[in-house]
Design an enzyme around this catalytic site. Structure first.
Site, PDB file in Angstrom:
ATOM      1  N   SER A 215       0.834  -1.199   0.000  1.00 12.25           N
ATOM      2  CA  SER A 215       0.000   0.000   0.000  1.00 12.25           C
ATOM      3  C   SER A 215       0.869   1.249   0.000  1.00 12.25           C
ATOM      4  O   SER A 215       1.992   1.238   0.529  1.00 12.25           O
ATOM      5  CB  SER A 215      -0.860  -0.032   1.266  1.00 12.25           C
ATOM      6  OG  SER A 215      -1.384   1.238   1.535  1.00 12.25           O
TER       7      SER A 215
ATOM      8  N   TYR B 251      -2.233  -1.229  10.854  1.00 16.00           N
ATOM      9  CA  TYR B 251      -2.443  -1.759   9.494  1.00 16.00           C
ATOM     10  C   TYR B 251      -1.247  -1.434   8.602  1.00 16.00           C
ATOM     11  O   TYR B 251      -0.677  -2.302   7.935  1.00 16.00           O
ATOM     12  CB  TYR B 251      -3.738  -1.178   8.884  1.00 16.00           C
ATOM     13  CG  TYR B 251      -3.821  -1.402   7.389  1.00 16.00           C
ATOM     14  CD1 TYR B 251      -4.107  -2.662   6.876  1.00 16.00           C
ATOM     15  CD2 TYR B 251      -3.561  -0.359   6.481  1.00 16.00           C
ATOM     16  CE1 TYR B 251      -4.139  -2.885   5.499  1.00 16.00           C
ATOM     17  CE2 TYR B 251      -3.597  -0.568   5.116  1.00 16.00           C
ATOM     18  CZ  TYR B 251      -3.889  -1.834   4.627  1.00 16.00           C
ATOM     19  OH  TYR B 251      -3.913  -2.051   3.270  1.00 16.00           O
TER      20      TYR B 251
ATOM     21  N   LYS C 293       1.904  -3.809   6.588  1.00 18.40           N
ATOM     22  CA  LYS C 293       2.327  -3.772   5.174  1.00 18.40           C
ATOM     23  C   LYS C 293       3.842  -3.585   5.095  1.00 18.40           C
ATOM     24  O   LYS C 293       4.526  -4.263   4.334  1.00 18.40           O
ATOM     25  CB  LYS C 293       1.604  -2.634   4.429  1.00 18.40           C
ATOM     26  CG  LYS C 293       0.119  -2.871   4.250  1.00 18.40           C
ATOM     27  CD  LYS C 293      -0.147  -4.057   3.354  1.00 18.40           C
ATOM     28  CE  LYS C 293      -1.566  -4.523   3.366  1.00 18.40           C
ATOM     29  NZ  LYS C 293      -1.782  -5.838   2.782  1.00 18.40           N
TER      30      LYS C 293
HETATM   31  P1  NAD Z   1     -10.967  -7.318   1.078  1.00 19.15           P
HETATM   32  O1  NAD Z   1     -11.219  -7.317   2.551  1.00 19.15           O
HETATM   33  O2  NAD Z   1     -12.134  -7.144   0.178  1.00 19.15           O
HETATM   34  O3  NAD Z   1     -10.205  -8.659   0.657  1.00 19.15           O
HETATM   35  C1  NAD Z   1      -9.342  -9.350   1.534  1.00 19.15           C
HETATM   36  C2  NAD Z   1      -9.763 -10.815   1.493  1.00 19.15           C
HETATM   37  O4  NAD Z   1      -8.900 -11.560   2.347  1.00 19.15           O
HETATM   38  C3  NAD Z   1     -11.195 -11.038   2.002  1.00 19.15           C
HETATM   39  O5  NAD Z   1     -11.864 -11.874   1.085  1.00 19.15           O
HETATM   40  C4  NAD Z   1     -11.006 -11.741   3.343  1.00 19.15           C
HETATM   41  O6  NAD Z   1     -12.057 -12.637   3.607  1.00 19.15           O
HETATM   42  C5  NAD Z   1      -9.676 -12.457   3.115  1.00 19.15           C
HETATM   43  N1  NAD Z   1      -8.895 -12.721   4.326  1.00 19.15           N
HETATM   44  C6  NAD Z   1      -8.540 -11.860   5.316  1.00 19.15           C
HETATM   45  N2  NAD Z   1      -7.796 -12.492   6.238  1.00 19.15           N
HETATM   46  C7  NAD Z   1      -7.671 -13.786   5.814  1.00 19.15           C
HETATM   47  C8  NAD Z   1      -7.007 -14.916   6.331  1.00 19.15           C
HETATM   48  N3  NAD Z   1      -6.346 -14.886   7.486  1.00 19.15           N
HETATM   49  N4  NAD Z   1      -7.093 -16.075   5.636  1.00 19.15           N
HETATM   50  C9  NAD Z   1      -7.763 -16.151   4.460  1.00 19.15           C
HETATM   51  N5  NAD Z   1      -8.415 -15.103   3.934  1.00 19.15           N
HETATM   52  C10 NAD Z   1      -8.365 -13.927   4.603  1.00 19.15           C
HETATM   53  O7  NAD Z   1      -9.854  -6.206   0.800  1.00 19.15           O
HETATM   54  P2  NAD Z   1      -9.295  -5.643  -0.584  1.00 19.15           P
HETATM   55  O8  NAD Z   1      -9.660  -4.213  -0.660  1.00 19.15           O
HETATM   56  O9  NAD Z   1      -9.641  -6.538  -1.686  1.00 19.15           O
HETATM   57  O10 NAD Z   1      -7.739  -5.699  -0.283  1.00 19.15           O
HETATM   58  C11 NAD Z   1      -6.927  -6.772  -0.708  1.00 19.15           C
HETATM   59  C12 NAD Z   1      -5.506  -6.518  -0.243  1.00 19.15           C
HETATM   60  O11 NAD Z   1      -5.055  -5.268  -0.765  1.00 19.15           O
HETATM   61  C13 NAD Z   1      -5.368  -6.408   1.277  1.00 19.15           C
HETATM   62  O12 NAD Z   1      -4.157  -7.015   1.663  1.00 19.15           O
HETATM   63  C14 NAD Z   1      -5.304  -4.922   1.498  1.00 19.15           C
HETATM   64  O13 NAD Z   1      -4.603  -4.597   2.674  1.00 19.15           O
HETATM   65  C15 NAD Z   1      -4.562  -4.446   0.264  1.00 19.15           C
HETATM   66  N6  NAD Z   1      -4.828  -3.046  -0.049  1.00 19.15           N
HETATM   67  C16 NAD Z   1      -6.096  -2.614  -0.194  1.00 19.15           C
HETATM   68  C17 NAD Z   1      -6.348  -1.266  -0.447  1.00 19.15           C
HETATM   69  C18 NAD Z   1      -7.770  -0.749  -0.563  1.00 19.15           C
HETATM   70  O14 NAD Z   1      -7.972   0.453  -0.426  1.00 19.15           O
HETATM   71  N7  NAD Z   1      -8.775  -1.593  -0.851  1.00 19.15           N
HETATM   72  C19 NAD Z   1      -5.287  -0.379  -0.583  1.00 19.15           C
HETATM   73  C20 NAD Z   1      -3.989  -0.849  -0.459  1.00 19.15           C
HETATM   74  C21 NAD Z   1      -3.771  -2.202  -0.189  1.00 19.15           C
END
Ligand code: NAD
Ligand code: UDP
Length: 337
Positions: free
Chosen positions: A125, A149, A153
């Protein structure tokens, strides 16, 4: 390639699974569904006309993961999305965030070593830059994230960098996302936050739908042209394409590869709100609220490295982001439920 996608039922994961299938790859999803729905995976399969192997499992569960890797001896690479991502919640529940996000990364790296998997793409991120000069460039020294959080990362990046030193044949790709928004143009998959959304775009969209009364704009006294914070919003389908491109270009190219995935364009809260109203021809009531703790006034990406080296750049504009968000909202007023 055969790609194991952790968190593949989630927002960014589901869009990426669709792109992977479209590009001809095979997909195995591992997700514990703590923040997502199995229905998202069903819809991706329908859109692609191809099937996905799905395991409801927790990436911190070493035995469950080992059984999955032992079952599939042909995995070429991993895309690791699984993680908890709510900044505010991470301040209240730091143990849960460190455990889930760090142990998940550790277990996956152990599996890679144990089962001879050499490729991993990690969801990082822009938060790892902290309060740096803008635009954020990959070569900058990283900052100090202001919440657990962000720390997860930064720490996960460090764990994977160290693993790449110990396993010199590994290809570790760290993708630093800016602000993903929007939904697939079919309206079939999108972001389905549980409870009241934390992020700006889903909040705007739920106010527009009448599910929430009004948008709170967190501060209009920042040193920006209209006083509201500036971010680099990127369409989730562009982001998904970036993953496939990174995987295809960098698989088996050993070392650590870091890329910003953003558009390089800054948009203020007020500009995003106005664009959403204009594109979708509706009114979104708002009020000016106090600043939100930990917010940075303005940041956006220098996205030139991904263009230069991967031949990838974001092509969808703010209007497409607003239109696709609203289509998803109106077709799925309560997410996947
Ligand atoms: P999201 O919550 O929709 O997707 C994350 C998925 O991981 C979910 O389906 C959840 O059920 C699953 N999950 C969480 N912990 C788990 C575990 N221990 N075992 C198995 N599954 C697990 O979030 P997203 O927005 O799709 O984000 C995906 C990734 O991108 C994350 O790592 C997030 O930190 C990163 N990210 C997201 C953003 C944003 O703004 N959406 C920005 C930067 C980075
Ligand atoms: N924001 C806002 N009202 C909201 C949610 C967010 O004014 O209900 C602002 C927030 O202060 C930030 C920008 O919108 O300036 C983007 O916030 P978001 O949480 O979507 O992403 P962040 O950049 O914090 O990860």
């Amino acid at each position: 390639m055969v790609i194991l996608v952790t968190g593949g039922a989630g927002y960014i994961g589901s869009h990426t699974c669709l792109e992977l299938l479209r590009a001809g790859h095979q997909v195995i999803v591992v997700d514990n569904l703590c923040n997502s729905s199995r229905e998202a995976v069903n819809r991706v399969e329908k859109l692609a006309g191809k099937s996905i192997i799905f395991y409801q499992a927790d990436v911190t569960d070493e035995a469950a993961l080992a059984a999955i890797f032992a079952q599939h001896t042909n995995i070429d690479g991993i895309i690791h999305f699984a993680g908890l991502k709510a900044v505010g919640e991470s301040v209240v529940k730091p143990q849960q965030y460190y455990y889930n996000n760090i142990v998940g990364t550790l277990v996956l790296s152990k599996m890679m070593a144990q089962f001879g998997i050499k490729n991993i793409v990690f969801s990082s991120s822009a938060t790892v830059y902290g309060e740096n000069e803008i635009p954020f460039v990959e070569t900058m020294s990283l900052g100090v994230p202001t919440n657990p959080y962000g720390q997860t990362k930064l720490m996960s990046e460090q764990i994977l960098k160290d693993m790449a030193v110990a396993h010199q044949e590994w290809s570790v790709v760290l993708l630093r996302y800016f602000n993903p928004v929007g939904a697939h143009e079919s309206g079939q998959i999108g972001e389905a936050p549980q409870g009241i959304p934390n992020n700006l775009m889903p909040f705007i969209s739920q106010v527009a739908a009448g599910r929430l009364e009004k948008l709170n704009i967190f501060g209009n006294d920042y040193p920006t042209p209209d006083g509201t914070c500036i971010r680099d919003y990127i369409h989730v389908c562009d982001l998904a394409e970036g993953h496939v491109r990174a995987l295809e270009k960098l698989a088996d190219k050993s070392g650590v590869h870091v890329y910003n995935l953003g558009t390089g364009q800054g948009t203020s809260v007020m500009q995003l709100l106005t664009a959403f109203e204009r594109v979708n021809q509706l009114h979104v009531p708002y009020t000016i609220a106090p600043r939100r703790a930990g917010d940075i006034a303005a940041f956006y990406a220098d996205a030139s490295k991904a263009e230069r080296e991967l031949g990838w750049r974001a092509v969808r504009d703010i209007e497409a982001m607003c239109r696709d968000t609203w289509r998803w909202q109106t077709m799925n007023s309560h997410g996947y439920d």
